[in-house]
Design an enzyme around this catalytic site. Structure first.
Site, PDB file in Angstrom:
ATOM      1  N   HIS A 283       0.871  -1.128   0.089  1.00 19.78           N
ATOM      2  CA  HIS A 283       0.048   0.052  -0.019  1.00 19.78           C
ATOM      3  C   HIS A 283       0.769   1.235   0.037  1.00 19.78           C
ATOM      4  O   HIS A 283       0.637   2.430   0.753  1.00 19.78           O
ATOM      5  CB  HIS A 283      -0.937   0.043   1.382  1.00 19.78           C
ATOM      6  N   ASP A 342      -0.137  -5.306   5.666  1.00 22.46           N
ATOM      7  CA  ASP A 342      -1.398  -6.064   5.175  1.00 22.46           C
ATOM      8  C   ASP A 342      -1.284  -6.112   3.641  1.00 22.46           C
ATOM      9  O   ASP A 342      -0.761  -5.318   2.822  1.00 22.46           O
ATOM     10  CB  ASP A 342      -2.624  -5.566   5.642  1.00 22.46           C
ATOM     11  N   GLU A 343      -2.078  -6.998   3.161  1.00 20.99           N
ATOM     12  CA  GLU A 343      -2.006  -7.248   1.916  1.00 20.99           C
ATOM     13  C   GLU A 343      -0.699  -6.937   0.925  1.00 20.99           C
ATOM     14  O   GLU A 343      -0.786  -5.852  -0.009  1.00 20.99           O
ATOM     15  CB  GLU A 343      -3.196  -6.159   1.437  1.00 20.99           C
ATOM     16  N   VAL A 344       0.454  -7.579   1.103  1.00 24.31           N
ATOM     17  CA  VAL A 344       1.556  -7.263   0.311  1.00 24.31           C
ATOM     18  C   VAL A 344       1.461  -8.103  -0.842  1.00 24.31           C
ATOM     19  O   VAL A 344       1.583  -9.246  -0.751  1.00 24.31           O
ATOM     20  CB  VAL A 344       2.801  -7.477   1.493  1.00 24.31           C
TER      21      VAL A 344
END
Length: 757
Positions: A283, A342-344
């Site tokens: 992100h 998160d969400e890498v």
């Protein structure tokens, strides 16, 4: 037992004296202990204020006097009177946020050991004042009910989150946000300051982060909002955040460091701690677009799922991160810094020769361990500077240090809280269902009642769960009015769940008290959206001794009139009037609805209930269920509970392999029919099995096929579908029943009860 039945413990009418009293008092969150008395206290500008605080509560006393100006038009008097409000410092309680409030005919006594406790007592007092005071509509005198309150919070971390990256919100709105959180005793604001779509915090060492990264031409999320704005103007991008730059209309904005310091000071006066989040290593597109060397491949782009992350083997990355976080720490005195994790999207790491060489040299087996290296290195830097680190639960994939706080959001990965506390981490519960208020699926009933950890969670480690938080992600929330509508009144349910003791939480009482909070929100200018549905929520109670199933019906509306039938027919006013739990023996087709003004309302509830032959019979699993969806473990298929509309309701059991089980009836039994329910929700990858095959046996070794049922639901069906696979067993005799449902799509299949007639 599957844990939806389970809401039952929450919904029972409590006999404890801690329960909400049947009075006109509307306090949210409800106090731990409250006793109502007779009579009232007359509050007016002649009332004397006595302060015995050893000089510690000056800011809180100032807050009280400001509140009195709003309510009465004047401050309380310093002159001696018989009628007094006394603020007193007491000996410190074990909980620093606790307070004691006593109101009698001639005295209001508020005492606590800390400024926080005094402040929360004042907030309770504020809710006893007329809502009109919130807009400065003062009156000469106010009657306060006689009562005694002893109160303290259930959780230390009681938080709301706000994403200001996807869409930007003004500093005025942030101050108002703080005010509203403090009104309901929420004590933390998690501020999501950076993401792919915008960088919102001034970093003086890297001025381009805001000069460029805080602005954008319209993206896909903006386009969605603009399309929705045609029918609902709340989706329109706010003009104050639009600016012509370099000949193009751009959207954006950022906060200067001075503005953020002022906000922090304002929040501190309301006892709200602001926790900044700088999301990393994923992100980070807003930063990588300006400094592409921060990525392993030198690009700011999208991978298969998420954006290109920071490169964890590049030393320049850590220089950048530490420089940014040094300025963040200087602005925010909070002891917590949230670094996301998160969400890498790890594909660029897999394709990077430098990353692969680094992993080989350091004995790393996979890129999850590389992420852990990054998280631990950044965490060490923050810890050396006296900070505690918070991460989203994704960070656990490669292992994390036990000192990190884990924020649990992926409710579809049910084992996360258990794994985290077993690792020694403290956990903050922020499950997307029901605590992502930006989702239309976030329902008030679930926010107040839904179990947040599974029934197998170790009770001896429950102290490791230190808080509750809800989030407002703003991909499609571009305006303050729309943000208000998504937040309220949901915030009140969150606040009560985070503050009130479990004994004091009562859904029926909350619904009544909520109605009396709405005028206060209106006076504060909150554009809330409260449209309680007449939809009924059924709960089951399987009684194996009496061989019956109890049915309880719940609703979002207060004191609904409900009629029901048990034969599948549509209810009328001549049908059964619902007065509380009723019981069904054998099978029944429950049809129930709320009636208003004598007429039936939609939606009508239809629920099949079966006390069948296999209830309580042992089940052998030939292939395991997915650990994220255990339901009631090995007893799930024969416990009598039927699933609802959501596959994560704790009733449906999930499988990522074939579903294959054998039921042992205990003795040779006449088998007339079988029914098994499956769900399809193609979007998240939930599909029907290819078919259902039923085989029977006398000895458990030699089986013969008795029935095969195909399905007619195409994989392209986008709507959620629940299908009952039903078939006759023609009265055959057998002890063992084997059920096979092949998982051909290799996604998830979800099953609830195996009903044997």
């Amino acid at each position: 037992m599957k844990y939806i039945a389970f809401y039952a413990a929450i919904l029972l009418a409590f006999a404890s004296c801690n329960n909400p009293e049947p009075t006109e008092i509307s306090i949210v969150p409800y106090p731990s202990q409250i006793e109502t008395g007779r009579g009232s206290f007359t509050l007016n500008s002649s009332t004397q204020l006595i302060v015995q605080d050893e000089g510690e509560f000056s800011a809180e006393v100032e807050f009280l006097q400001a509140m009195m100006i709003q309510a009465l038009g004047e401050k309380l008097s310093n002159e001696s009177r018989k009628n007094v409000v006394e603020i007193r410092k007491s000996s410190s309680s074990q909980n620093p946020e606790s307070y004691h409030l006593s109101i009698s005919s001639d005295k209001v006594l508020l005492e606590a050991g800390t400024p926080e406790g005094i402040f929360y007592g004042m907030i309770t007092l504020r809710q006893l004042l007329p809502p009109s005071m919130e807009s400065g509509d003062s009156t000469d005198e106010i009657k306060l009910p006689a009562l005694t309150i002893r109160d303290q919070p259930l959780y230390d971390w009681r938080a709301m989150h706000l994403d200001v990256s996807r869409h930007f919100f003004s500093m005025d709105y942030l101050r108002r946000y703080v005010d509203l959180l403090s009104l309901y005793k929420l004590n933390k604001l998690h501020l999501h300051l950076t993401d792919d779509q915008g960088w919102r915090i001034e970093i003086k060492k890297y001025p381009e982060l805001t000069a460029q990264g805080a602005w954008r031409t319209f993206n896909d999320q903006d386009s969605i909002c603009m399309d929705k704005a045609i029918e609902d103007p709340r989706f329109a991008l706010e003009s104050k955040h639009l600016e012509e730059r370099d000949g193009k209309l751009q959207y954006g904005g950022f906060y200067t460091q001075e503005e953020l310091r002022e906000l922090v000071n304002y929040a501190q006066s309301r006892h709200v701690e602001i926790i900044p989040e700088i999301d990393m290593p994923g992100h980070m597109m807003a930063a990588i677009a300006i400094y592409p060397e921060l990525a392993c491949n030198g690009e700011a782009a999208w991978g298969d799922l998420f954006s290109t992350p920071l490169c964890p083997v590049n030393e320049e990355v850590y220089t950048f991160v530490e420089n940014v976080l040094t300025e963040v720490m200087d602005i925010f005195p909070s002891k917590y810094i949230h670094i996301g994790a998160d969400e890498v999207e790890k594909k660029t790491w897999e394709e990077s020769a430098a990353a692969q060489q680094f992993m080989k040299e350091n004995g790393m087996q996979n890129v999850n361990e590389l992420q852990s290296y990054f998280v631990n290195r950044v965490s060490n830097f923050l810890q050396q500077n006296g900070k505690e680190v918070v991460v989203w639960d994704d960070a656990m994939a490669g292992g994390i240090d036990s000192e990190l706080k884990v924020m649990y959001w992926r409710n579809w990965v049910a084992e996360v809280p258990d794994k985290a506390v077993q690792n020694g981490n403290e956990v903050i519960l922020a499950p997307g269902d029901p605590f992502y208020f930006s989702s239309p699926n976030s329902k008030l009933f679930d926010i107040y009642n839904k179990p947040l950890v599974g029934s197998k969670f170790p009770e001896e480690l429950r102290h490791k769960i230190t808080g509750i938080q809800a989030c407002l992600w703003t991909e499609t929330i571009p305006s303050e009015a729309l943000a208000d509508a998504m937040l309220f009144p949901n915030v009140l349910a969150l606040a009560e769940r985070a503050w009130s003791s479990e004994e004091a939480q009562d859904w029926d009482s909350f619904k009544t008290r909520l109605q009396k909070q709405l005028p206060r929100l209106e006076q504060l200018g909150v554009k809330y959206e409260y449209n309680p549905t007449t939809k009924l929520i059924p709960f089951m109670n399987v009684d194996t001794e009496a061989k019956q199933i109890g049915i309880t019906l719940e609703s979002e509306i207060s004191q609904p009139t409900i009629y029901y039938t048990t034969d599948g027919s549509e209810p009328t006013r001549a049908s059964n009037l619902y007065k509380g739990e009723f019981f069904v023996k054998e099978s029944a087709s429950i049809v129930a609805a709320v009636f208003q003004d004598g007429k039936i309302t939609e939606p009508v509830l239809r629920k099949q209930v079966d006390y069948h032959q296999a209830i309580g019979k042992p089940v052998q699993y030939h292939k395991p269920w997915n650990k994220s969806y255990p339901a009631g473990d090995a007893g799930s298929m024969t416990d009598g509970y039927r699933g609802g509309e959501s596959y994560n309701d704790g009733i449906w059991q999930g499988f990522t392999n074939d579903f294959e089980v054998t039921i042992d009836m205990g003795e040779k039994t006449r088998l007339n029919a079988i029914s098994a329910s499956f769900m399809q929700a193609a979007g998240p990858g939930v599909f029907m099995p290819d078919y259902l095959e039923v085989s029977i046996s006398d000895d458990g070794e030699n089986f013969e096929t008795a029935l095969k049922i195909d399905h007619d639901i195409p994989v392209t069906e986008k709507e959620k579908v629940v299908k009952d696979f039903k078939g006759s067993l023609e009265g055959k005799q057998a002890r063992y029943i084997r059920v096979l449902a092949p998982n051909v799509q290799r996604g998830f299949i979800f099953v609830d009860e195996l009903v044997i007639y």
